[in-house]
Design a protein around this motif. Structure first.
Motif, PDB file in Angstrom:
ATOM      1  N   ASP A 102      99.537 105.939  34.340  1.00 50.66           N
ATOM      2  CA  ASP A 102     100.414 106.885  35.026  1.00 50.66           C
ATOM      3  C   ASP A 102      99.574 107.883  35.800  1.00 50.66           C
ATOM      4  N   ASN A 103     100.055 108.248  36.985  1.00 51.87           N
ATOM      5  CA  ASN A 103      99.424 109.337  37.737  1.00 51.87           C
ATOM      6  C   ASN A 103      99.730 110.650  37.041  1.00 51.87           C
TER       7      ASN A 103
ATOM      8  N   GLY B 284     103.326 111.696  37.787  1.00 55.10           N
ATOM      9  CA  GLY B 284     104.283 110.616  37.580  1.00 55.10           C
ATOM     10  C   GLY B 284     105.679 111.065  37.230  1.00 55.10           C
ATOM     11  N   ASN B 285     105.849 112.314  36.829  1.00 55.63           N
ATOM     12  CA  ASN B 285     107.168 112.795  36.440  1.00 55.63           C
ATOM     13  C   ASN B 285     107.868 113.542  37.561  1.00 55.63           C
TER      14      ASN B 285
ATOM     15  N   ASN C 289     108.975 110.696  42.932  1.00 48.93           N
ATOM     16  CA  ASN C 289     108.711 109.391  42.330  1.00 48.93           C
ATOM     17  C   ASN C 289     109.973 108.791  41.729  1.00 48.93           C
TER      18      ASN C 289
ATOM     19  N   GLY D  16     104.289 106.349  41.050  1.00 44.35           N
ATOM     20  CA  GLY D  16     103.789 107.172  39.961  1.00 44.35           C
ATOM     21  C   GLY D  16     102.825 106.428  39.068  1.00 44.35           C
ATOM     22  N   LYS D  17     102.440 105.213  39.462  1.00 43.63           N
ATOM     23  CA  LYS D  17     101.514 104.386  38.686  1.00 43.63           C
ATOM     24  C   LYS D  17     100.274 104.093  39.528  1.00 43.63           C
TER      25      LYS D  17
END
Length: 122
Positions: free
Chosen positions: A58-59, A62-63, A67, A118-119
Protein backbone atom coordinates in the motif's frame (compact mmCIF):
# COMPACT_ATOMS: atom_id res chain seq x y z
CA UNK A 1 13.23 -20.24 -9.16
CA UNK A 2 11.18 -17.11 -9.84
CA UNK A 3 12.48 -17.01 -13.43
CA UNK A 4 11.37 -20.57 -14.10
CA UNK A 5 7.95 -19.97 -12.52
CA UNK A 6 7.51 -16.75 -14.55
CA UNK A 7 8.33 -18.60 -17.79
CA UNK A 8 5.82 -21.33 -16.94
CA UNK A 9 3.31 -18.61 -16.00
CA UNK A 10 3.62 -16.97 -19.42
CA UNK A 11 3.24 -20.29 -21.24
CA UNK A 12 0.23 -21.46 -19.23
CA UNK A 13 -2.06 -18.43 -19.35
CA UNK A 14 -0.11 -15.40 -18.17
CA UNK A 15 0.26 -14.08 -21.70
CA UNK A 16 -3.52 -14.18 -22.16
CA UNK A 17 -4.06 -12.21 -18.94
CA UNK A 18 -1.46 -9.64 -19.99
CA UNK A 19 -3.21 -9.23 -23.35
CA UNK A 20 -6.49 -8.69 -21.48
CA UNK A 21 -4.87 -5.93 -19.42
CA UNK A 22 -3.29 -4.35 -22.50
CA UNK A 23 -6.51 -4.33 -24.54
CA UNK A 24 -8.46 -2.83 -21.67
CA UNK A 25 -5.84 -0.11 -21.19
CA UNK A 26 -5.93 0.82 -24.87
CA UNK A 27 -9.73 0.98 -24.80
CA UNK A 28 -9.67 3.16 -21.69
CA UNK A 29 -7.14 5.59 -23.14
CA UNK A 30 -9.45 6.48 -26.02
CA UNK A 31 -11.04 9.17 -23.85
CA UNK A 32 -9.24 11.81 -21.82
CA UNK A 33 -11.04 10.72 -18.65
CA UNK A 34 -9.81 7.15 -19.12
CA UNK A 35 -6.10 7.99 -19.42
CA UNK A 36 -5.29 7.56 -15.68
CA UNK A 37 -7.06 4.21 -15.69
CA UNK A 38 -5.25 3.12 -18.84
CA UNK A 39 -1.87 4.09 -17.39
CA UNK A 40 -2.61 2.12 -14.22
CA UNK A 41 -3.60 -0.89 -16.31
CA UNK A 42 -0.35 -0.73 -18.26
CA UNK A 43 1.49 -0.92 -14.93
CA UNK A 44 -0.59 -3.97 -14.05
CA UNK A 45 0.30 -5.60 -17.39
CA UNK A 46 3.92 -6.02 -16.27
CA UNK A 47 2.77 -7.61 -13.03
CA UNK A 48 0.46 -9.92 -14.97
CA UNK A 49 3.39 -11.06 -17.12
CA UNK A 50 5.85 -11.60 -14.25
CA UNK A 51 3.93 -12.13 -10.98
CA UNK A 52 6.48 -14.31 -9.21
CA UNK A 53 8.93 -12.30 -7.14
CA UNK A 54 6.71 -9.20 -6.97
CA UNK A 55 5.05 -7.84 -3.87
CA UNK A 56 2.09 -5.50 -3.65
CA UNK A 57 2.30 -2.84 -0.96
CA UNK A 58 0.00 0.00 0.00
CA UNK A 59 1.11 3.56 -0.67
CA UNK A 60 1.28 5.91 2.25
CA UNK A 61 -1.71 7.78 0.81
CA UNK A 62 -3.74 4.63 0.11
CA UNK A 63 -6.65 5.77 2.26
CA UNK A 64 -7.28 8.97 0.34
CA UNK A 65 -10.62 9.97 -1.06
CA UNK A 66 -9.29 10.20 -4.62
CA UNK A 67 -8.01 6.62 -4.52
CA UNK A 68 -11.41 5.44 -3.32
CA UNK A 69 -13.22 7.30 -6.11
CA UNK A 70 -10.76 6.02 -8.73
CA UNK A 71 -11.14 2.43 -7.47
CA UNK A 72 -14.95 2.64 -7.61
CA UNK A 73 -14.85 3.99 -11.17
CA UNK A 74 -12.29 1.28 -12.01
CA UNK A 75 -14.68 -1.45 -10.74
CA UNK A 76 -17.35 -0.22 -13.17
CA UNK A 77 -15.01 0.23 -16.14
CA UNK A 78 -13.07 -3.01 -16.03
CA UNK A 79 -11.93 -4.14 -12.61
CA UNK A 80 -14.70 -6.62 -11.91
CA UNK A 81 -14.43 -8.55 -15.23
CA UNK A 82 -10.64 -8.78 -14.91
CA UNK A 83 -10.89 -9.87 -11.27
CA UNK A 84 -13.44 -12.54 -12.23
CA UNK A 85 -11.05 -13.80 -14.90
CA UNK A 86 -8.31 -14.09 -12.27
CA UNK A 87 -10.69 -15.77 -9.84
CA UNK A 88 -11.77 -18.32 -12.45
CA UNK A 89 -8.21 -19.17 -13.46
CA UNK A 90 -7.14 -19.32 -9.81
CA UNK A 91 -9.89 -21.79 -8.91
CA UNK A 92 -9.16 -23.87 -12.01
CA UNK A 93 -5.43 -24.02 -11.31
CA UNK A 94 -5.87 -24.86 -7.61
CA UNK A 95 -7.51 -28.17 -8.53
CA UNK A 96 -4.08 -29.78 -8.96
CA UNK A 97 -1.14 -29.63 -6.59
CA UNK A 98 1.18 -28.39 -9.34
CA UNK A 99 -1.17 -25.52 -10.19
CA UNK A 100 -1.52 -24.18 -6.63
CA UNK A 101 1.35 -21.63 -6.87
CA UNK A 102 -0.14 -20.31 -10.11
CA UNK A 103 -3.60 -20.15 -8.57
CA UNK A 104 -2.24 -18.18 -5.62
CA UNK A 105 -0.71 -15.68 -8.04
CA UNK A 106 -4.08 -15.30 -9.77
CA UNK A 107 -5.72 -14.58 -6.41
CA UNK A 108 -3.03 -11.96 -5.70
CA UNK A 109 -3.68 -10.37 -9.09
CA UNK A 110 -7.45 -10.48 -8.54
CA UNK A 111 -7.04 -8.41 -5.38
CA UNK A 112 -4.84 -5.99 -7.32
CA UNK A 113 -7.37 -5.88 -10.18
CA UNK A 114 -10.08 -4.77 -7.75
CA UNK A 115 -8.01 -2.11 -5.96
CA UNK A 116 -5.19 -0.89 -8.24
CA UNK A 117 -5.13 2.72 -7.05
CA UNK A 118 -3.20 3.29 -3.85
CA UNK A 119 -0.99 0.23 -4.45
CA UNK A 120 2.64 -0.07 -5.53
CA UNK A 121 4.14 -3.20 -7.10
CA UNK A 122 7.67 -3.91 -5.92
Amino acid sequence: MNILLNILWIVFGGFMIAIEYLVSSILMMITIIGIPFGLQTIKLTRTALFPFGTKIIDNGSGNGCLNLIMNVIWWIIGGIPIALTHLGWGLLLCITIIGIPFGIQHFKLARLALFPFGKTVV
